[in-house]
Every structure is written in C-alpha cells, then in structure tokens.
Design an enzyme around this catalytic site. Sequence first.
Site, short mmCIF file in Angstrom:
data_model
loop_
_atom_site.label_atom_id
_atom_site.label_comp_id
_atom_site.label_asym_id
_atom_site.label_seq_id
_atom_site.Cartn_x
_atom_site.Cartn_y
_atom_site.Cartn_z
NE ARG A 912 6.86 2.56 3.37
CZ ARG A 912 5.67 1.97 3.47
NH1 ARG A 912 5.57 0.72 3.89
NH2 ARG A 912 4.58 2.61 3.14
NE ARG A 981 5.01 -4.28 5.47
CZ ARG A 981 3.97 -3.47 5.22
NH1 ARG A 981 4.02 -2.20 5.58
NH2 ARG A 981 2.90 -3.92 4.60
CE LYS A 1046 -0.43 -3.12 7.74
NZ LYS A 1046 -0.69 -1.86 7.08
CE LYS A 1048 2.98 -1.68 9.95
NZ LYS A 1048 2.12 -0.49 9.94
CB CYS A 1267 -0.63 9.01 6.70
SG CYS A 1267 -2.19 9.34 5.89
CB CYS A 1273 -1.74 7.16 -0.26
SG CYS A 1273 -2.33 5.61 0.42
CB CYS A 1312 -7.64 5.49 4.19
SG CYS A 1312 -6.32 4.31 4.47
CB CYS A 1316 0.19 5.08 7.60
SG CYS A 1316 -0.21 3.82 6.38
S1 SF4 Z 1 -3.28 5.86 6.36
FE1 SF4 Z 1 -4.31 5.33 4.48
S2 SF4 Z 1 -4.23 7.21 3.29
FE2 SF4 Z 1 -2.70 7.42 4.87
S3 SF4 Z 1 -0.84 6.68 3.89
FE3 SF4 Z 1 -1.70 4.98 5.03
S4 SF4 Z 1 -2.91 3.90 3.51
FE4 SF4 Z 1 -2.52 5.93 2.66
#
Ligand code: SF4
Length: 1416
Positions: A912, A981, A1046, A1048, A1267, A1273, A1312, A1316
């Site tokens: 990244r 970040r 983290k 932000k 995401c 991931c 998940c 993100c």
């Molecule tokens: S929300 Fe969870 S599954 Fe989606 S990119 Fe972020 S860590 Fe990975």
Amino acid sequence: MALTPAVAAVARVAYFASDTIVDSASAFSPYWASRPTSSIGASSVTSLPAGADAGATLLHTVDARLTSYTTDASQALSRLLPHLPELSSRPIVIHVAADKDLSDAIVLRAAVPFFIHSPSAQKAHDNALLASRLARTESKVVLHVFHLGSPDESVEEVAEDQVKPFLLAEKPAVPSSPVSPVTDTSGVLIKAYETASHATATLLRRPQHALSKRGDPAPETIIFTLGRSHITLDVPGAAFVDLSLASPFPISDVLASIGPSTSRIFVCEQIQRWSMKWTPVFLDVVSALQRRETEVRPTVTSVYLGDTSHLTEADFSQLLSRPPSTRLQLGITPSSGPTGARTPHVPKHEASYSKILTHLFGDRLQIVNAPELVSTQGALATSPEFALGRIRGDIRQREALVTTVERLLQTAKLPQDLHSLFSGWLLAKDDGVKSRQLGDKIVAALESGAVSHEAASHVLALRTHLSAPSRWIIGSDAWSYDIGASGLHHAITSGLNINVLLLDTTPYSARNAAAERRKQDVGLYAMNHGDVYVASVAIYSSYGQVLQALVEADRYNGPSVVLAYLPYATEDTPALTLLKETKNAVDTGYWPLYRWDPTKEAHGLEPFALDSDAVKRELQTFLDRQNHLSQLTRTTPQLAAEVVSSFGETVKAARKSRAQKAYADLLTGIDAPPVTILYASDGGAAEKKAKRLAGRAQARGLSTTLSTMDAFGLDTVSREEHVIFITSTAGQGEPPQNGRSFFKALSVTIAKGEKPLTSLKYSVFGMGDSHYWPRAEDAHFYNKPSKDLDARLAQLGGERFADLGLGDDQDADGAETGYKVWEPKVWKAFGVDAVEVQEAEPEPITNEHIKAASAYLRGTIAEGLEDHTTGALAVSDTQLTKFHGIYQQDDRDIRDERTAQGVEPAYSFMIRVRLPGGVCTPRQWLAVDQIADEHGAGHFKITTRQTFQFHGVIKRHLKPAIREINRALMDTLAACGDVNRNVLVSAIPSLSKLHEQVYAFAKATSEHLLPRTSAYHEIWLDKKLVAGEVLRDREPLYGEFYLPRKFKVAVAVPPTNDVDVFANDVGFIAIMDDQGELAGFNVTAGGGMGVTHGNKKTYPRTGSILGFVTPDKGVIVAEKIMLVQRDNGNRVDRKNARLKYTIDRMGLDVFKAEVEKLLGFEFEPARGFQFDRNVDDYGWQTGADGKHYFTTFVENGRVQDEPSREFKTAFREIAKVHKGNFRLTANQHIIITEVANEDLPEIKRLLAKYKLDNINFTGLRLSSSACVAFPTCGLAMAESERYLPMLIDKVEKIMEENGLRNDSIVMRMTGCPNGCARPYLAEVAFVGKAPGTYLMLLGGGYYGQRLNKIYRESVTEPEILAILRPMIKRYALERHDGERFGDFVIRVGYIAPTTEGKAWYDRMGGEGQHRLAATA
Ligand code: SF4
C-alpha cells in the site's frame, strides 16, 4: 573466413570501447590479427584456441572497465554457461556472430541480465555501442548477438575518438530519487537499457528502441521477428515488430505494440536447432498476453524464421492462411538435420531432454542404459544395475589407463613432447574437452610410432577411455515407486561419478490418480545421503535452469540425480498442455525447481538454490532441519520457519535460543510422560491457547509436542498415547483451515469402518460463540467442530481422559471461562495437578513485544527476504512489515488445494502506497501502472484511503517494487501498522483553491506524523547505516512501542463528506471565511469502524467534535491527540485499543482536557458547517482556477483491463498526455484534474475511446463501495469486491421497478467486521460472517453523520432481496420530499437510530413488526 561488414563494425567498436578483448577462434579472429594500431584501442587482445574455456579467462579480467568477448562458436558458448552466474555482475560484453541460426546463443538468454539482438550490420554496429555502454554503466554482462551478414552491407560508423568519451560519460542522474539505482529485476534492467539506448541514440542520431515496429498502424496481424530478417514488403493488414531487446523481455513495449485490432500474432525466431517445441520468444509473448485480463486474446503462432531475402507476398498469404495450431515456417530453412552429434535413441516425448544432453556434451555423452542395447543385451540393459555394472567396468579400465600413463611417464626414453602430452592429460583427465583434445594428440603420436614401450600399445588399446565421458543413466518415474528394487538406491549410494536423469511424466492434473502406489521423493532421498548432487528441473518452465543443472551434474565428481518434469499423458499430448501442466506444477510447489550441490557447504556457501517460488512441505521440512542443525553449530543464526516467542529479547536471539532449547529438550525430556497438543485455528485464538497449554504442560514436567492437526495427521495420532485437541469454529460451523484435512481423514476412516485409535487417550477443548448464529435452526453451529471431533475420536476407538471442554465468547471472561473449568481436569488425568509451578508462565508474545523487540521496525525482515526456501516471512516480521506498508497474504481461492498437496499457501504480498490526499502526477501514475505489471498481479486498486494498493507481489519482487515506488517519489512507510495512516482529503473538484490549501495541510500532517526509523530505507532502499547505528534510531513521537493501534486522520470540506470524516480517529472539518479562504478546522476525535462479530465490547463510533482551531495549529493538534492516545490507549487488548475506546473510557471532557494541556491552549467553540453527501460528484466540473475536472466511475476502485472495459490502458494512455494530476477519492474513484481548455478535446477523446466517460449508472451503483476481501485479504469471511456488483445488479432491478433508478442510496459491503469500506456509516450495509452470509445493517446517515444498526444478524442473498424489495417499494411510495433512505427506514420504524457508538447494539434486530422473531 573473410570479414563481413557486420563483424568488422562490431570488432571495431569493441576495440575502441574495451580495455581488454578476449576472442575464441572465431569470425572475429582476422580482425584481431590485423587490428588497427591506435593508442585509444584496447590495451590487450587475448586469442584463445578453439575449445578453450573462455569463462576462466574472463573471470581474471577483474580490473577492466569493460571487457569484450568475441566468438561465434557454439561449443565456446555452452562452455561459458556455468561461469555466467559469476560473470553476470561484471562489465563484460559478449559479442556473438551468428550464422543463420540463433539456437546456441539463445540458450544463454536466461543466464544473462541483458540479451540484445541485431538483425543487420548497421544495427550490429549501433547495438555494439549500446551494449558496451550498458555493460559499463550497469556493471553487468551483456550478450550481443548479431548476424555475420553479407559482404555488400554498408555501415555508418561512429568516429573512433567518440567511443571512449561516450562510454565513460556518467549516467544521467535520476531526479532526486532516494533510491540507489541498481538491482537485478527486470523493471530496473529495462530502465537501465532505456537509459543506455537514449544515450546511444543521442550520439548516433538514430533511434534505438527495444523493438521497432513498421507496417499497418492498426494491424490485424503482427509479425514479431528475432533473427536476420530482410522483409521490406508491405503486407496489407500486417505490422512487423523486430526485437532488439530479448532479455529482459520488454513486456510493456510488446503489449503496447499489440493494439485492439490485432487478432493474430506470429512469432518468428531464427532457431533451427531448437530442441523444444515451444520457442523462447513465443513463450514470452504468450505469457505477456496472459497479463491482459481480456476474454478475447489474439492467437499466437510460432514460426521458424529462415532466409527471408527472397520472400514474396505469396509467402505471406500462405503464412496467414495456415491454421494457428500449426508450427509454421517463413523463408527458406537450411537443411535442418541433426547437429552432427550422435543422437541417442530415446522415446519420442523425451527427445527434449536427450537433445539437450547431446547438445551440451556432444561426443562425450554416454547414455549407459540406451534402449538400443536391448537388442543385444536384453531388457535388463535399461536398468540402473546394468548401467552401474557397465560404468564400474569403464571406470576400472580408465583407472588402468591412468596407471599405464603414470608408468609411461617414468620411462626415461619418453620423448619430451609426449611427456608433456601425458602429464597434461593426467592433469586434465576429468575435463571433458581438454582430455579429448589431448587424447587425440596422444593417439596420433603413438600411432606414428613415436614410442616403442609396451605400455604405449596398452594406452592405444584403452584409447576410448582417454576422453572423460559424461555418463548418464536415463530412467522414468516408475523407478521411484520402489527405490531399492529399481536399483536407484545403488546408483545414489555408489559414490561413482555418474549422472541419473529421471523423467517424471505424471501430469499435475493426474497426480492423485495412482494414490495406491506411493511414489518416493527421490530428490529428498538423494539429498539425505549428503554427497549426491540433486536438481529438480522442468524444461517447460525454465530452459536455462535445465542447462545449468545438467552442466553442474556433469561437473560434480560423484553421483548426481536430475529429476526432470515432462508431464504428458499420451504421445499426442499437445505441447500447450505440457506447458500448462508444468506451470501449475511449478507454481503450486508440486514440482519445485531447485539445485542442491553439497560441495558448496565446504566453502561456506549455501548448498541449496531454489529456482522457483514454491516448495513442497517435505522439502521445507528437510531445509528447516538443515537450518536447525546449522543454528547449533554456526555463529550466525539462520532463519527458522517462524518465530514463536521473543520473551523480551530480540527476535533473532529468540530463534537461536529456541533452537538450543529444542536440542536440550531432546536430550533431557526422554523420561517425561509425553503429551501431544494439536490445534486448528484461523484467527490465532485457539493457537494461542494451545501454545499456552504446552508451556504449562512443560512446567509440570510433561514432555510436550505441539502442532497443527493437519501437519500432524491421523496416521501419526494413531501412534500417540495422549493427545489434546484444541479447535475454534470457522465459517458455518466448519473446522479452521489447518484442521480440515484432519477432519476429513477422520470421516473417511469412520466410513471405512476402521478403528485405528484404540490406544489413544484424548481430550478436546473447543471455542465458539453461542450468539453468532441467532436463529434456532443454526444453533447447532455453535462449537460444532469440537463436538464433532470429540464424537469422531470416540467412534474410532479413542478414550477420553477428560470430558469435552467448551469455551463461549459470550461468557463473562470469553472462552477463558470454559477453559478454566476444563484445564484442571487435564492435569488431574496426568496426575500432575498437585505439581506446584514456581516459575511464572511465559507471557504469550503480543504485538507489543514484537514492536519493542524489533529494533525500530527491523525485526528479521532483511534476513527473511533472503530466505528463498519459503514464499513467506516470519510471523513476527509480518506484523512489522505492516508499518512498511506491506501485508503478507495468500491466495485463499487455492489455499485448500495447496494444503491438500502438502505445499505452503501461495504467499504473496499486498503493498500500500502512502499518498496524502490521493494526489499523484501522470508520471507517478505511469510508474504505478508499470509496477503492477512487472511486480504485481497486473492490476491495482484504489483504496478507501485514497491510495494505491498492489496485490500479488511475491517475496522476491517486494524490494524491487518498493524501490520503484520510491523512484517515482512515493513511499509506503506507515501505510499500515500502529502509526498514523494515509491522510485523507476531500477530493472537491470544484473548489480548486481550497483543495490546494487543505491538501497542503494534509501533506504536512502526514509528514509530521511519519515514523522516523531508518529501518525502511535500510531494508528496502539499501541505505545502510554504519554498524551499531541502529541504536541511534529514535522515534520522538512514537517511542519504541509505537501506538496501541492504527490511527487515521481525514480532512473534509463541507458540504462534501466524501472522506467520512467521522470515521477517523482525528477529523478536520474545513471552515471557510467570508472570502472563501480557509479560516480553520472544527476538530473531531474518536471515530473508528472496526468491530468483532459477537463481541459487544467492540463497536463502531463516530468522532466527537472537540472545537475549532486555526490552520496553523492543525498539525500540532493532530500530534497531541495522537500522543494522548499513545499514552492512554489499551495495550493489553488490541480489540479495545483504538482511540474511540480510549475516549469512551476516559470520558470526552477528560480526554479533551488532556489534549489541551499538551497543546497549551484551548479549542475555540466549534463553528457552523453543513454536509449534504458523502458520495462523489461524477462527470465534468470546472474549478475556480478555470481548469476542468472529470470524476470517473471505477467500480470499487479496481484498475484493470477487462473485455470492453480497458480502464487500466485508458488511464495509462491519459497519463501519457495529461498535464494536470490525478486525484483518488475516498470512495475509490479517480478524478482527472486540472485539464486546460486546449487539452480538453484530447482528454475527452481518450475518455470516450475507452468508455471512461460513461457515468450512466444507477444512483445505487454510483453510491456503492466494497472492500477487497477474497481472495487476498487474510481476514475475509465472505466475498465483497467480487460480489457486491452482482448483488447490485439484482437490487437495482428492484430500484428501477419502483422508479428509483437515479436515486442514490449509500450501500456498502465488507468481507469482515474490520470495516475497511466504512460499512457502519452506510444507509444499508452488509458485513461478511461466513461464505455467502452477511450481517445486515440499516439506518446510516446519507452524509456519514450517523451510524447504522444491525438489522439482521445473518442473511443470504435471497433473504437480502426479500427484505429489500418491500422496503424499497415503500420508500418509493412513502418517502418525504428529499428524504434519504437511511432516514426513512428510521422514521417508518424498520430500525432505531444509533445515537452514539456505545449504543450501537441497543435495539438491534429491527423495530416492532420488523423485529426478527429469533432476536426478539
Ligand atoms: S473489511 Fe475485512 S475483509 Fe474487507 S479488506 Fe478490510 S480486513 Fe479485509
């Protein structure tokens, strides 16, 4: 031989460019014999006799600024091969004059950094200069191949006094890049080539390109040529591309030369004596095309290129009309008979390998078990025993010859010349070429009657043994089913100087078909014997590696085993299938490419060289053991597979002490009762418990073994006495990944009715969440794996020594509550419950330990990058690389498949970039585009934090990729990890002046909060510190522990809240004064998205407003908020470590007072502002600067080429002409900024050409975001980026049915609960729980001002559509004017509003009649 103009021109350049010339008797020799006498020419010219080993001479030219080696002899080239690895980093040009065939030269292509080809005499002259410059400036070997050509060619030559100044001129400096320029990666090599070609073009005033194209500008057919081509014809619809640079292969240029109009490609190579069906450039073109993710690719056909001087249009018509699968020919081919060497008779498919043997060893080749012997010796003649017998006989005879020669040397009457011949032969008797040359001379002298001694006739009788043979036994994989019976064992242990070539023909796709017969791993078997050279090769994967292995095997003085892969099912198997099967086998690690040379260890060198990326587990284990043993004896610790504990020491030291401890345990733990602890764990919780239990068992005197269930296997469990199993619950009640094979094995064994565990005593502890599945029908998923395991072990005859223990996340102390009840039962069963454990139990390793032990983010990353035995980094290092912007991942689509094969996961890395505000220049864009092609998966992603993300970067590409990023004046430092970040900034295309101000502020904030460690520059950019300076590293803001989690920061400019400012730890809301200037910021703190399913201590939170500050105070405010978090954040529980929890724990007022105390001033009262959206404004807008801005729609930020959506190409083409910048948005889209009036038509044309100007999508799609999730991931529980567009296809139909096509509803999805894509602020959101199953949330604020709330805890697609259909219909009919969907679902009573993060779970599950029965 008369000098041709081409040879003369190249020789002249070499003479004036080099300090030293080495020549192997060749077409160049006449030139060197009568070379010009000039004070500016080479100071020495060494002429070697035919057959001499030029490599050894070249290795001695250490002081030369440039050495040129001139040759045309194939034998000389193949003798050079073993030296090339050593020569490759020397400033040497090898000029090869080819005579109508490039076969001999092209085999060296894989072993040299640069391979340059010249089709004409003029080009030969120009490229001779270019190659000389490249070799000198890069200090690398350059192979320049040209054609002898004809006497009538004319050459315009450079003046002799211009050559040296040109050569010695410094390379133009790369503008202010922090990167040192030299690495061996293809991207860097191509850049070096381009720099040298540019300099050459400037000197000669002729273009010098990696390839040159002519003909139809939009051709249907492209004809690539590598060879002497005279084609001057214009063929309608066709373009010709002559390759000048063949290595590194210029992928980008080749792809750029193939336009969308091209449907057919011919790759013409002048290699008549090529022994494989597929030719090298053909393979390169095919694999370059594979990078294009389009459904329709041009067909590619391989063509032998003959003499093209008399080609007519009819020849081309004939070529174009042939079916694509046929191997074609263009031009007249010289008679293509054998090379003149003896060809052994071997089965048809194996010809590829036997031809190479013939080519390499010529007359020296002895295939000891050749099939033709069967007619005279019977079928036994092909067996290893027979071959061994023959070899032993041969060796005895040769020994007799040596004794005879020694006797002769003691004869006083032996003439002087014969004496020196015999002594020379004795010295060179093991050298294939020299022994033969001397042998021939000896025979000639003896036959002329030069000596009358009786020993002389004995020598003549044994003359066939004068030359050292290369002895090969060729066998099939059938020998590896029973190594002993097949005679292979005797060959391996014989100690004789023999070579075994074992062909494995089992196709990758059929590898499990003959499971009942277990094939032995001959490579491992041989390596375990210690004194055997072993190589594993695959001709369809790496031709160069095959050559290298065969040459090394021949040179090894002892038994050598070369395992060669040739996966064909039948005689008719097409070569393309062979190619695919080989690729799969090598890529997955089923057939790793490697070389093992035990003699290297004696010289302190690494005996093992891995030539592919993946290895099988068995091989990994073997290597680990080697490393482990080495650790005990060497002072420099070697890398083990993973680190387990640091105990406050450095990680490296911990590895060493672990190895010593393991050794001590081996010696002392023999009497203790053994217990084996097996775990299956996805998230690490079960693994942590298992490791802690193992520590406690050891503290009670039990001898303990710890492993994952899959690694241990059912067979081994059946031999154990006491086994403890610990498992968590994954997906829909499934076992975790590293226990799945074990579970399958249990089921299969039960189905067979076997009871192999009758002597096993066991106990199981399981971990799950009783609330994870709220519906009654799903309740059985709770702790299903542990319950199943417990029952199955009993079915197989096992006896429980302690009852099943269950840990529930919902208990007061989580799973620990159940564990505390279960563990004492275990100690009781072992009779150690009364043992008093004095020592404190080792503290489990945490991220805090890893950070502190890392020497400011170094860990053992640098060493891990050098470890070629695995595609992964050490576990602790993967935590540290996050701080460097790098995540280790693996391809989860094939994880099961690879586990089943016993190979490690397909590891790769996500990189990244740190790019404050998402602003980048066209030059940076082009660099990103190229990095994705050359080091990543060929595409890249725009993230929700306004930056680039590369996926699929394998370990050995990490460093080159990071260097390229830095070369483009970007970096990856702190793009992830427990630090600040990437800083977000509203993209606001219309407010150009304000953007300039807030962007400058964001950049300053980002720079100010950067970690100061020099580890980043040291590891990735080779900016070495002097020894010991590590200690001088300081982190004035972060300290050695960095932040608890983290951090932000975002800057929003009302009315746009595209950055979701309330989702960030610190938010700056820009406030304008009456003149439209930036007056300051309202500051927010404590926003954050991440949640853990079922853990109510975790929740999302929107930032709280602290007050107003002027712009000059913004950076320091961000710093002080961060420092309060640094010192007050929870460092024990990472799930509770974000600033949002710190603020709620401290109370907002106390927190604010702490910040103000550090600031030394108070916040002013917040000022008024109004947001109205958080989605992007698509299409054209004109900024205050009078320039134009176009916001494109790139679904979920994935920049790639797809059929009819070649967005990656589109942006590349735009970047080539664009004079403004690019701006990435926090919604993952891209703005083309600052387009001047005069440039507008061209940009519009390109947008239209690639359909990027299309923003005619539904409001729902334009407002959506997902995401990455699967396949890369590691935390993903369900699909996201790949699935959301499909779900939207269905939901937008419902929207259209209700007349809402253009209405915007913010819909987000993540794989998940980490969040993100900021799902908890969306009006409707889906958060992955298990494949196909999502948490559904409703009621977020349209402009990111309010959190949504859980509406359903588990929904699948049919349920989502069933819920949304009536809801959307009602919204269409009953909404108020301008009412947003998120507000509507609250007003009409579907869901309660979320007032603050802590209240997120209150009233979840829907309101009133919409409340789900199960959650009611
Ligand atoms: S929300 Fe969870 S599954 Fe989606 S990119 Fe972020 S860590 Fe990975």
